[in-house]
Structure formats: structure tokens, C-alpha cells
Write an enzyme that holds these catalytic residues in place. Structure first.
Site, PDB file in Angstrom:
ATOM      1  N   CYS A 260       0.954  -1.314  -0.022  1.00 45.73           N
ATOM      2  CA  CYS A 260      -0.070   0.018  -0.110  1.00 45.73           C
ATOM      3  C   CYS A 260       0.725   1.415  -0.005  1.00 45.73           C
ATOM      4  O   CYS A 260       1.559   1.602  -1.126  1.00 45.73           O
ATOM      5  CB  CYS A 260      -1.075  -0.027   1.204  1.00 45.73           C
ATOM      6  SG  CYS A 260      -2.528   1.008   1.125  1.00 45.73           S
ATOM      7  N   HIS A 354      -3.991  -5.218  -0.042  1.00 44.14           N
ATOM      8  CA  HIS A 354      -3.567  -5.631   1.392  1.00 44.14           C
ATOM      9  C   HIS A 354      -3.675  -7.381   1.370  1.00 44.14           C
ATOM     10  O   HIS A 354      -4.604  -7.957   1.551  1.00 44.14           O
ATOM     11  CB  HIS A 354      -4.567  -5.136   2.402  1.00 44.14           C
ATOM     12  CG  HIS A 354      -4.359  -3.676   2.730  1.00 44.14           C
ATOM     13  ND1 HIS A 354      -3.470  -3.445   3.575  1.00 44.14           N
ATOM     14  CD2 HIS A 354      -4.808  -2.630   1.749  1.00 44.14           C
ATOM     15  CE1 HIS A 354      -3.389  -2.003   3.866  1.00 44.14           C
ATOM     16  NE2 HIS A 354      -4.304  -1.669   2.847  1.00 44.14           N
ATOM     17  N   GLU A 356      -2.459  -9.118   3.688  1.00 40.63           N
ATOM     18  CA  GLU A 356      -2.643  -9.511   5.011  1.00 40.63           C
ATOM     19  C   GLU A 356      -4.170  -9.354   5.413  1.00 40.63           C
ATOM     20  O   GLU A 356      -4.428  -9.962   6.457  1.00 40.63           O
ATOM     21  CB  GLU A 356      -1.874  -8.632   5.994  1.00 40.63           C
ATOM     22  CG  GLU A 356      -2.182  -7.473   6.354  1.00 40.63           C
ATOM     23  CD  GLU A 356      -2.606  -6.216   5.423  1.00 40.63           C
ATOM     24  OE1 GLU A 356      -3.284  -5.497   5.472  1.00 40.63           O
ATOM     25  OE2 GLU A 356      -1.900  -6.563   4.207  1.00 40.63           O
TER      26      GLU A 356
END
Length: 399
Positions: A260, A354, A356
């Protein structure tokens, strides 16, 4: 059920919405953005990347699973304000320990409910993200509008230092087939989410999380096998120190992975520009193609800025050949970069989304494996193997 005070929401172009107070009473200002996620609101609220933003949830029903103490992505709620249409009256989940309304109130987050979030979202899509105010103490929209227009801009603002850790800390590697530990990662906290170092720890990485102000000496002091830059808020063009540190790290050949904000700073370190998107990407249903594999992933996003890099071909930089590795299929926004040396070997990469994502989707979790593979073949690993081979040769000659 508690009785909620009236509240008003005023955008900087004068558009006004009325509703009921949700969360803390008072007044708040920020950049109005919308999130299309239908779940994972705790991850959204506690994501430091939302610092100074007022988040409009497009899903009409929010708060139905309440709040627990396991899912936060940081130590606090970071959003400047929260806008929902139909808040859950009673949370229903075995993991819930309190309602979302109570949590917002406890952390002083001013919100508004009963708003036509569909109309508000369409307005932001047509006009773009803009400044906004929410108030339970002001009844005159014109008076609140004056304060909205006088509030700060997101463009040109450095915010990573406001959300970063003040002191370095270590997330230990989790044991696996490799033993206790495989690699050491230096991670610059620009607004890092809890799940990110955990994903690396699951793969045998000991993660040293460093403040956003860390120098190259601080990075090298942990003797890392790789360097990681996290997500975070603010304008990447206003964030210069971390770009300089990254350039120096690339020059010494340290393997790099960014997520990001870490993608945007990677782009700037490679010589590309960045720009502000009209209304950004925020939600968990964004299709992205990984050009290195040809696969399309459904991904989680939260970014209002993007890298301005050519979609085709490669660009020569002082650190190698840079190219766009991931592209959003909705609007062709750059969603990833990669850097290769003269031999064509990967030395660094980043993604705008993202991998994660705690609430999902998990299509992109493989990127952490790609980072592990990069560190296993990076210059530090090659140097270590060369030294080991040299020692073995010396021992053999002595024998």
C-alpha cells in the site's frame, strides 16, 4: 435502547445529510471516503491508514457482530468519523464483548447513523472524495460548512509519523519445519497493521518493527535479510525521509517488499510520480491481475493515492529495471511494482492492496511467500552461502 441525539453531516460542497448520533457526541472533521466491505469493520476502524478520514460504509447493516478484543489491527480506532445507514440494535456473535456503538463512544469517535449512504456514496463517486464534518452540537449546516472548508487537506500532508510506533519492537518468528527462525525482516511502521508481521512470523520471519523515523543505520543494525514498508496514511509526495532510506537500501541490494503506502514510496524511490485518485479504492472486492502469473485476485484495498508508472515496458532506474507487476481491472490503476537486476533476478516488489487482509479475501497471501523466496535468493543469502562454501572448501583443503 439508548436515545441518540440528532446529528448532521455536511460536505465541503454544501451537500447536507441528517441522521442520528452514532458513537460519541461532539464534532469531527476529515476526508469523506467510502468503503465497500460487507464485513471486517473492526479491521477498517483500527487501520491507521484511515487516520483523518471519515469512513462511509456502503453496506447498509453495520455492527451486527459487535466488537471483540481479538480483531483490532492496532491499539485504537483511527478513523476521524464513521457513517452508517442501519446500525445493529443488538450484536449477535459468541466473540462479541460489547457493541460497536459503545466502542465508538468509549474511544471518542463521532459518527452518524440513519444516513442514506447510497446517495452519499454516489455523490462522492461523482464529485470525488472531499472534506466533511459531522456534528451533534451544531444545528446550522451553514455554520458547520464554514468549519469544514477551514479544515485540513489530505493532499500534501505527511501523516505516517503520527501513526507510527514510538519505539522499536520485535515480533518473534513462529516455529515450523524450518525450526525456530528463517529470516530477519526490518519493517518500517508507516501505519502497520497487526496482521502484517504475524503473516511474516507464520513463515519463520523474525520481524523488527521500526519507527517511521528510522534511518538506514537503524535498519542495518538488525542485520536484516529483507526490508519491508507498511501501509499508512497521507500523501506519499510529502513523505521524503522514508524514500531516501529506501533508495539507500536498494543501492546496497537489500531485498524489498512494500504494501500500500509502501508501494507508493517504492514508486517514488524508483523515480515515478504519485497522484491523488478521485475517490480512491476502499473495500474487499477489487479485481487485480498479477502479470507475473496471469492470475486474477479479488483483493482488499485502502488507498487514495496511486503510482504514476507506465503500464507497458520497463523503466531503467539506478537500482535496476522497474515495471508494473499488478493492475486493477476496474480502472487500470497501478497495483504493484517489481524491480529486477541486470540478470533479470527479482530484487524488490510491492503491491498497492492488502495481502494480509484479516477479514479476507486471502487470494493474495502468496505474496508473503514471494518475499520469503526473495530473501532466500537475495544478496545476503547468496553472500552467506558463498561464505559457507568457501569455509567448506578451506576445510577440505586442510583435510
Amino acid at each position: 435502547m439508548p436515545v441518540h441525539a440528532p446529528a448532521i453531516l455536511v460536505l465541503e460542497d454544501g451537500r447536507t445529510f441528517r441522521g442520528d448520533n452514532y458513537g460519541a457526541e461532539g464534532e469531527t472533521f476529515g476526508e469523506a471516503v467510502f468503503n465497500t466491505g460487507m464485513t471486517g469493520y473492526q479491521e477498517t476502524l483500527t487501520d491507521p491508514s484511515y487516520h483523518r478520514q471519515v469512513v462511509v460504509m456502503t453496506a447498509p447493516h453495520i455492527g451486527n457482530t459487535g466488537v471483540n478484543d481479538d480483531d483490532p489491527e492496532s491499539s485504537r480506532i483511527w478513523v476521524a468519523g464513521y457513517v452508517v445507514r442501519d446500525p445493529a440494535r443488538v450484536p449477535s456473535s459468541w466473540r462479541s464483548v460489547r457493541s460497536l456503538d459503545d466502542e465508538l463512544r468509549a474511544q471518542g469517535v463521532v459518527g452518524i447513523s440513519g444516513v442514506d449512504t447510497r446517495a452519499l456514496t454516489r455523490h462522492l463517486r461523482e464529485r470525488g472524495a472531499m472534506k466533511v464534518g459531522i456534528s451533534t452540537v451544531e444545528t446550522d449546516p451553514a455554520a458547520l460548512l464554514e468549519r469544514v472548508r477551514a479544515s485540513g487537506e489530505m493532499a500534501g500532508t505527511e501523516l505516517a509519523s503520527q501513526v507510527s510506533t514510538e519505539a522499536a519492537y520485535v515480533v518473534p518468528a513462529l516455529p515450523g519445519p524450518w525450526g525456530e527462525k528463517r529470516f530477519t525482516v526490518a519493517a518500517l511502521d508507516l501505519g502497520i497493521k497487526t496482521m502484517t508481521p504475524h503473516r511474516m512470523a507464520e513463515r519463520g520471519c523474525e520481524v523488527h518493527v521500526l519507527p517511521a523515523t528510522a534511518s538506514l543505520d537503524d535498519v542495518n543494525a538488525v542485520n536484516p535479510d529483507g526490508l519491508f514498508y507498511s501501509n499508512g496514511p497521507g500523501d506519499p509526495a510529502a513523505t521524503t525521509h522514508q524514500v531516501e532510506v529506501l533508495q539507500a537500501a536498494l543501492a546496497q541490494g537489500l531485498p524489498y517488499f512494500g504494501i500500500c503506502f509502501g508501494n507508493q514510496l517504492f514508486g517514488r524511490a524508483l523515480g515515478f510520480g504519485t497522484y491523488k485518485l478521485k475517490y480512491g479504492h476502499r473495500g474487499i472486492n477489487q479485481p487485480v491481475i498479477d502479470r507475473t502469473t496471469g492470475k486474477v485476485e479479488v483483493t482488499a484495498h485502502n488507498h487514495g493515492f496511486a503510482v504514476d508508472a507506465p503500464l507497458e515496458g520497463s523503466t531503467t532506474t539506478p537500482y535496476g529495471e522497474a515495471s508494473v507487476s499488478h493492475v486493477c481491472l476496474n480502472d487500470d490503476v497501478v497495483e504493484g511494482l517489481e524491480l529486477r537486476d541486470a540478470s533479470g533476478a527479482l530484487t524488490g516488489f510491492s503491491v498497492q492492496y492488502h495481502p494480509e487482509a484479516a477479514a479476507g479475501p486471502h487470494d493474495a497471501a502468496y505474496l508473503f511467500d514471494r518475499f520469503v523466496d526473495l530473501m532466500s535468493t537475495g544478496p545476503e543469502a547468496r553472500s552467506a552461502r558463498t561464505s559457507t562454501d568457501a569455509d567448506a572448501d578451506a576445510d577440505e583443503k586442510e583435510a
